[in-house]
Write a protein that holds these residues in place. Structure first.
Motif, PDB file in Angstrom:
ATOM      1  N   LEU A 113     -77.586 -43.324  25.652  1.00  0.00           N
ATOM      2  CA  LEU A 113     -76.498 -42.511  25.116  1.00  0.00           C
ATOM      3  C   LEU A 113     -77.108 -41.384  24.300  1.00  0.00           C
ATOM      4  N   LEU A 114     -76.825 -40.174  24.697  1.00  0.00           N
ATOM      5  CA  LEU A 114     -77.291 -39.005  23.966  1.00  0.00           C
ATOM      6  C   LEU A 114     -76.094 -38.265  23.407  1.00  0.00           C
ATOM      7  N   ILE A 115     -76.219 -37.766  22.196  1.00  0.00           N
ATOM      8  CA  ILE A 115     -75.158 -36.957  21.601  1.00  0.00           C
ATOM      9  C   ILE A 115     -75.590 -35.499  21.728  1.00  0.00           C
ATOM     10  N   VAL A 116     -74.777 -34.699  22.403  1.00  0.00           N
ATOM     11  CA  VAL A 116     -75.079 -33.287  22.617  1.00  0.00           C
ATOM     12  C   VAL A 116     -74.281 -32.477  21.618  1.00  0.00           C
ATOM     13  N   CYS A 117     -74.992 -31.634  20.855  1.00  0.00           N
ATOM     14  CA  CYS A 117     -74.338 -30.833  19.821  1.00  0.00           C
ATOM     15  C   CYS A 117     -74.508 -29.349  20.119  1.00  0.00           C
ATOM     16  N   SER A 172     -71.336 -28.833  15.980  1.00  0.00           N
ATOM     17  CA  SER A 172     -70.203 -29.586  16.511  1.00  0.00           C
ATOM     18  C   SER A 172     -70.643 -30.413  17.711  1.00  0.00           C
ATOM     19  N   VAL A 173     -70.087 -31.601  17.840  1.00  0.00           N
ATOM     20  CA  VAL A 173     -70.403 -32.494  18.949  1.00  0.00           C
ATOM     21  C   VAL A 173     -69.647 -32.000  20.176  1.00  0.00           C
ATOM     22  N   SER A 174     -70.392 -31.740  21.265  1.00  0.00           N
ATOM     23  CA  SER A 174     -69.751 -31.300  22.500  1.00  0.00           C
ATOM     24  C   SER A 174     -69.685 -32.419  23.530  1.00  0.00           C
ATOM     25  N   SER A 175     -70.539 -33.433  23.398  1.00  0.00           N
ATOM     26  CA  SER A 175     -70.514 -34.557  24.322  1.00  0.00           C
ATOM     27  C   SER A 175     -71.227 -35.748  23.695  1.00  0.00           C
ATOM     28  N   MET A 176     -70.733 -36.934  24.000  1.00  0.00           N
ATOM     29  CA  MET A 176     -71.392 -38.148  23.544  1.00  0.00           C
ATOM     30  C   MET A 176     -71.932 -38.951  24.717  1.00  0.00           C
ATOM     31  N   VAL A 177     -71.756 -38.422  25.927  1.00  0.00           N
ATOM     32  CA  VAL A 177     -72.223 -39.115  27.127  1.00  0.00           C
ATOM     33  C   VAL A 177     -72.947 -38.099  28.002  1.00  0.00           C
ATOM     34  N   THR A 178     -74.151 -38.444  28.456  1.00  0.00           N
ATOM     35  CA  THR A 178     -74.863 -37.615  29.416  1.00  0.00           C
ATOM     36  C   THR A 178     -75.190 -38.456  30.636  1.00  0.00           C
ATOM     37  N   VAL A 179     -75.274 -37.800  31.768  1.00  0.00           N
ATOM     38  CA  VAL A 179     -75.633 -38.464  33.018  1.00  0.00           C
ATOM     39  C   VAL A 179     -76.995 -37.925  33.422  1.00  0.00           C
ATOM     40  N   VAL A 204     -76.845 -33.920  32.688  1.00  0.00           N
ATOM     41  CA  VAL A 204     -75.670 -33.088  32.433  1.00  0.00           C
ATOM     42  C   VAL A 204     -74.784 -33.830  31.439  1.00  0.00           C
ATOM     43  N   ALA A 205     -74.174 -33.090  30.541  1.00  0.00           N
ATOM     44  CA  ALA A 205     -73.305 -33.691  29.533  1.00  0.00           C
ATOM     45  C   ALA A 205     -71.881 -33.790  30.055  1.00  0.00           C
ATOM     46  N   VAL A 206     -71.237 -34.902  29.767  1.00  0.00           N
ATOM     47  CA  VAL A 206     -69.822 -35.080  30.091  1.00  0.00           C
ATOM     48  C   VAL A 206     -69.023 -34.430  28.970  1.00  0.00           C
ATOM     49  N   PRO A 207     -68.072 -33.554  29.301  1.00  0.00           N
ATOM     50  CA  PRO A 207     -67.298 -32.892  28.245  1.00  0.00           C
ATOM     51  C   PRO A 207     -66.652 -33.910  27.304  1.00  0.00           C
ATOM     52  N   LEU A 208     -66.665 -33.601  26.008  1.00  0.00           N
ATOM     53  CA  LEU A 208     -66.146 -34.511  24.995  1.00  0.00           C
ATOM     54  C   LEU A 208     -64.695 -34.899  25.262  1.00  0.00           C
ATOM     55  N   ARG A 245     -65.134 -45.568  30.136  1.00  0.00           N
ATOM     56  CA  ARG A 245     -64.660 -46.558  29.167  1.00  0.00           C
ATOM     57  C   ARG A 245     -65.707 -47.661  29.008  1.00  0.00           C
ATOM     58  N   ALA A 246     -66.409 -47.996  30.085  1.00  0.00           N
ATOM     59  CA  ALA A 246     -67.438 -49.039  30.030  1.00  0.00           C
ATOM     60  C   ALA A 246     -68.612 -48.633  29.148  1.00  0.00           C
ATOM     61  N   VAL A 247     -68.872 -47.315  29.037  1.00  0.00           N
ATOM     62  CA  VAL A 247     -69.941 -46.845  28.153  1.00  0.00           C
ATOM     63  C   VAL A 247     -69.611 -47.209  26.714  1.00  0.00           C
ATOM     64  N   HIS A 248     -68.337 -47.089  26.359  1.00  0.00           N
ATOM     65  CA  HIS A 248     -67.920 -47.303  24.971  1.00  0.00           C
ATOM     66  C   HIS A 248     -67.647 -48.764  24.626  1.00  0.00           C
TER      67      HIS A 248
END
Length: 180
Positions: free
Chosen positions: A1-5, A17-24, A55-59, A91-94
């Motif tokens: 899990l990467l947090i993209v800011c 600002s956080v733009s994504s909390m999930v990356t693929v 690639v980041a999944v949009p927040l 949802r499974a990521v969280h």
């Protein structure tokens, strides 16, 4: 899990600002495209993933929906991964129920795990026929990152074929089968 800011400037102040909390991340050797399937059924491309790329999944979509992927190979038109069996359910990521290898088909694993060993990445699968000694055997072709695997089971006659990608020198797409 990467947090993209994202670093932005608002009212003269720098804001993180956080733009994504999930990356693929693409761990295969083939370039792939990622898309987000919303709960409403809309498929939205989120980016191209070179080998080793991410690639980041949009927040706005990081809680629900399913990430689907498809390989991008010149001259071949792959379908998107099956959202039910191969997609990454966000949802499974969280909630902690995510599988470590998302592109898993339980039937494929059961049939070929002993022959392939390790944890091959299933890229796609297709219904197809295989000509075995003049007998056309309807079955399933599984494409992995290491081999092409064909499985058929007609009236109890089970056939499992594995061809390592390293042994393939040419590949030809055939559209017609003559059945009498």
């Amino acid at each position: 899990l990467l947090i993209v800011c994202d670093l932005a400037q608002r009212h003269g102040r720098k804001v993180l600002s956080v733009s994504s909390m999930v990356t693929v991340r693409n761990c295969s050797s083939v370039t792939a495209e990622a898309a987000l399937l919303s709960p409403g059924g809309k498929l939205e491309t989120i980016g191209v993933l070179p080998p080793g790329g991410a690639v980041a999944v949009p927040l706005r979509a990081a809680r629900d929906g399913t990430v689907c992927v498809r390989p991008l190979v010149q001259g071949l038109d792959y379908l998107w991964s099956n959202p039910e069996s191969e997609g990454i359910k966000l949802r499974a990521v969280h909630d902690g129920t995510i599988r470590l290898t998302q592109q898993v088909d339980p039937r494929f694993q059961k049939i070929f795990s002993a022959k392939l060993g390790g944890d091959p990445t299933l890229v796609a699968w297709y219904n197809c026929a295989n000509d075995v000694e003049g007998v056309l055997r309807q079955g399933v072709l599984y494409v992995t990152d290491v081999a092409l695997c064909h499985y058929s089971n007609i009236i109890g006659g089970e056939v499992k074929d594995v061809i390592l990608l390293a042994n393939i020198t040419s590949l030809e797409k055939v559209y017609t089968a003559y059945v009498f």
